[in-house]
Design a protein around this motif. Structure first.
Motif, PDB file in Angstrom:
ATOM      1  N   ILE A  30       3.032   5.893  -3.076  1.00  0.00           N
ATOM      2  CA  ILE A  30       4.398   6.562  -3.751  1.00  0.00           C
ATOM      3  C   ILE A  30       4.253   6.681  -5.152  1.00  0.00           C
ATOM      4  O   ILE A  30       4.401   7.878  -6.010  1.00  0.00           O
ATOM      5  N   TYR A  31       3.980   5.427  -5.870  1.00  0.00           N
ATOM      6  CA  TYR A  31       3.638   5.337  -7.313  1.00  0.00           C
ATOM      7  C   TYR A  31       2.364   6.294  -7.776  1.00  0.00           C
ATOM      8  O   TYR A  31       2.561   7.120  -8.851  1.00  0.00           O
ATOM      9  N   GLN A  32       1.443   6.256  -6.868  1.00  0.00           N
ATOM     10  CA  GLN A  32       0.333   7.220  -7.185  1.00  0.00           C
ATOM     11  C   GLN A  32       0.701   8.820  -7.350  1.00  0.00           C
ATOM     12  O   GLN A  32       0.323   9.511  -8.211  1.00  0.00           O
ATOM     13  N   LYS A  38       2.336  13.582 -10.598  1.00  0.00           N
ATOM     14  CA  LYS A  38       3.273  14.351 -11.104  1.00  0.00           C
ATOM     15  C   LYS A  38       3.392  14.363 -12.588  1.00  0.00           C
ATOM     16  O   LYS A  38       3.555  15.460 -13.471  1.00  0.00           O
ATOM     17  N   ASP A  39       3.358  12.841 -13.129  1.00  0.00           N
ATOM     18  CA  ASP A  39       3.553  12.961 -14.740  1.00  0.00           C
ATOM     19  C   ASP A  39       2.270  13.374 -15.290  1.00  0.00           C
ATOM     20  O   ASP A  39       2.511  14.069 -16.486  1.00  0.00           O
ATOM     21  N   MET A  40       1.240  13.057 -14.864  1.00  0.00           N
ATOM     22  CA  MET A  40       0.277  13.767 -15.438  1.00  0.00           C
ATOM     23  C   MET A  40      -0.175  15.203 -15.586  1.00  0.00           C
ATOM     24  O   MET A  40      -0.485  15.981 -16.431  1.00  0.00           O
ATOM     25  N   LYS A  41       0.474  15.753 -14.371  1.00  0.00           N
ATOM     26  CA  LYS A  41       0.591  17.394 -14.398  1.00  0.00           C
ATOM     27  C   LYS A  41       1.437  17.880 -15.585  1.00  0.00           C
ATOM     28  O   LYS A  41       1.366  18.752 -16.308  1.00  0.00           O
ATOM     29  N   TYR A  42       2.485  17.266 -15.566  1.00  0.00           N
ATOM     30  CA  TYR A  42       3.593  17.545 -16.505  1.00  0.00           C
ATOM     31  C   TYR A  42       3.119  17.392 -17.918  1.00  0.00           C
ATOM     32  O   TYR A  42       3.229  18.031 -18.708  1.00  0.00           O
ATOM     33  N   ARG A  86      -7.328   5.265   5.680  1.00  0.00           N
ATOM     34  CA  ARG A  86      -7.339   6.262   4.379  1.00  0.00           C
ATOM     35  C   ARG A  86      -6.141   6.220   3.984  1.00  0.00           C
ATOM     36  O   ARG A  86      -5.909   6.882   2.598  1.00  0.00           O
ATOM     37  N   ARG A  87      -5.146   5.836   4.480  1.00  0.00           N
ATOM     38  CA  ARG A  87      -3.643   5.832   3.889  1.00  0.00           C
ATOM     39  C   ARG A  87      -2.803   5.076   4.427  1.00  0.00           C
ATOM     40  O   ARG A  87      -3.137   4.150   5.496  1.00  0.00           O
ATOM     41  N   ALA A  88      -1.519   4.410   3.988  1.00  0.00           N
ATOM     42  CA  ALA A  88      -0.805   3.191   4.488  1.00  0.00           C
ATOM     43  C   ALA A  88      -0.159   3.705   6.053  1.00  0.00           C
ATOM     44  O   ALA A  88       0.114   2.931   6.798  1.00  0.00           O
ATOM     45  N   LEU A 142       0.709  -1.033  -0.003  1.00  0.00           N
ATOM     46  CA  LEU A 142      -0.068   0.074   0.164  1.00  0.00           C
ATOM     47  C   LEU A 142       0.841   1.213   0.058  1.00  0.00           C
ATOM     48  O   LEU A 142       0.521   2.274  -0.694  1.00  0.00           O
ATOM     49  N   SER A 143       1.788   1.104   0.661  1.00  0.00           N
ATOM     50  CA  SER A 143       3.071   2.374   0.770  1.00  0.00           C
ATOM     51  C   SER A 143       3.450   2.606  -0.658  1.00  0.00           C
ATOM     52  O   SER A 143       3.399   3.866  -0.980  1.00  0.00           O
TER      53      SER A 143
END
Length: 373
Positions: free
Chosen positions: A120-122, A127-131, A249-251, A115-116
């Motif tokens: 991180i990959y998400q 960031k790639d999507m924004k770029y 909600r998160r790792a 999950l962690s």
């Protein structure tokens, strides 16, 4: 008239008999109730007296023997205190959460790492999507700018041609109408026209290639963006599934739950050892007390503090004395009630008719009960 008198007398006799029967039932109920109460109070009184005798025996023990018992009792008190701390401690995990983590204990470390790493990959994909979004917008805007510039260059070409035509008409008029030598003017016009047209045309060619490059770059950015979005949807679904499964909600929250679970496991193991030790020392304490022929050695398991601290023993003794005094007062009150019942029964017996044997039996029963007091 005599018949009416006779019937009236019979009615009075029946009424009196019913009253006697009701009184008899009431006396029997009261006698049985008081008898049970007195028997229970006598039994409890004997028990409390036995407890007080046990206290006296323990207080009269020699100091070395008191110390041996106190040492064992000290362990009992400490273990009980540790157990109570565990039982009263705030639970950081619900029973459902503990059960779920217990069932998946072997896979939980890998699940937390997975999950962690997915989170991180998400973040990297975001960031790639924004770029790529910025790149797509930049190339599309550049293409729009170049297309607008192409229109301007076409209009400029038309303006140049119009100016050249106007100058050429002027030169022809001067040459033919006024016999002016326009040779050098023609040379300049031709040169300037050639340079302007060539520059404009070359710029348009360059813009065409730039437009094609912008379109290819924008399409490439869109294609990559779609691939990245697909990856983002997949990784987000994986994260949402894990979070829904473990109700986090998160790792970091899942890792915190895991730490709580590990702490709870260690505490439960400690609690189990404490119970085992407590059972052992409870047995030792009872065996140590049994050699003094106490009425009830088991009761001191819950009163082990009194075997250590004389002040606690005084409190225990004081409580037993008060309890015995209340029992004595209650017994005396019930005896007084029985005496009153006997007096009322005697009065009723002197007036009773057919119910006299039963009333006399109640009086005898009360007398037998009074003899046992």
């Amino acid at each position: 008239v005599s018949e009416l008198i006779k019937r009236g007398a019979e009615t009075r006799e029946i009424k009196m008999e019913l009253e006697e029967r009701n009184s008899l039932l009431r006396y029997e109920y009261t006698r049985d109730k008081k008898r049970r109460e007195i028997e229970e109070e006598k039994s409890e009184y004997r028990t409390v007296t036995s407890y007080l005798n046990d206290v006296q025996k323990l207080e009269d023990l020699p100091e070395p023997e008191k110390k041996k018992i106190a040492d064992v009792a000290q362990n009992v008190v400490q273990l009980n205190s540790a157990r109570n701390i565990f039982l009263n401690s705030e639970k950081k995990l619900t029973d459902a959460q503990f059960t779920q983590l217990q069932q998946e204990e072997k896979t939980m470390p890998d699940a937390i790492k997975r999950l962690s790493s997915n989170e991180i990959y998400q973040d990297t994909i975001k960031k790639d999507m924004k770029y790529l979004e910025r790149e797509k917008s930049r190339w599309l805007l550049h293409r729009e700018y170049l297309m607008h510039q192409q229109k301007s260059l076409k209009n400029l070409l038309y303006i140049i041609l119009a100016i050249v035509a106007a100058v050429a008409v002027t030169l022809i008029t001067l040459q033919l109408g006024f016999k002016v030598d326009t040779y050098y003017a023609w040379m300049v016009l031709i040169f300037v026209t050639a340079v302007a047209v060539c520059a404009d045309y070359l710029k348009m060619l360059h813009n065409d290639s730039e437009i094609k490059l912008a379109e290819r770059s924008a399409n490439k950015a869109i294609l990559l963006l779609n691939k990245v979005k697909f990856k983002y949807v997949n990784i987000t679904n994986a994260i949402d599934y894990a979070c829904e499964k473990y109700h986090v909600r998160r790792a970091s929250e899942l890792n915190q739950l895991w730490q709580y679970y590990m702490d709870a496991v260690r505490e439960r193991e400690k609690y189990q050892r404490t119970n085992e030790d407590l059972e052992y020392f409870n047995g030792r304490l009872v065996r140590a007390l049994n050699q003094y022929q106490l009425y009830d050695a088991q009761v001191w398991i819950t009163q082990a503090a009194a075997l250590i601290d004389p002040r606690e023993m005084v409190e225990v003794k004081h409580g037993l004395i008060l309890r015995r005094q209340k029992l004595r007062d209650r017994m005396e009150y019930n005896v007084e009630e029985m005496k009153n019942q006997r007096e009322e029964a005697l009065k009723l017996s002197s007036k009773a008719g057919s119910m006299k044997p039963q009333i006399d039996e109640i009086i005898n029963a009360i007398d037998r009960l009074m003899e046992t007091m």
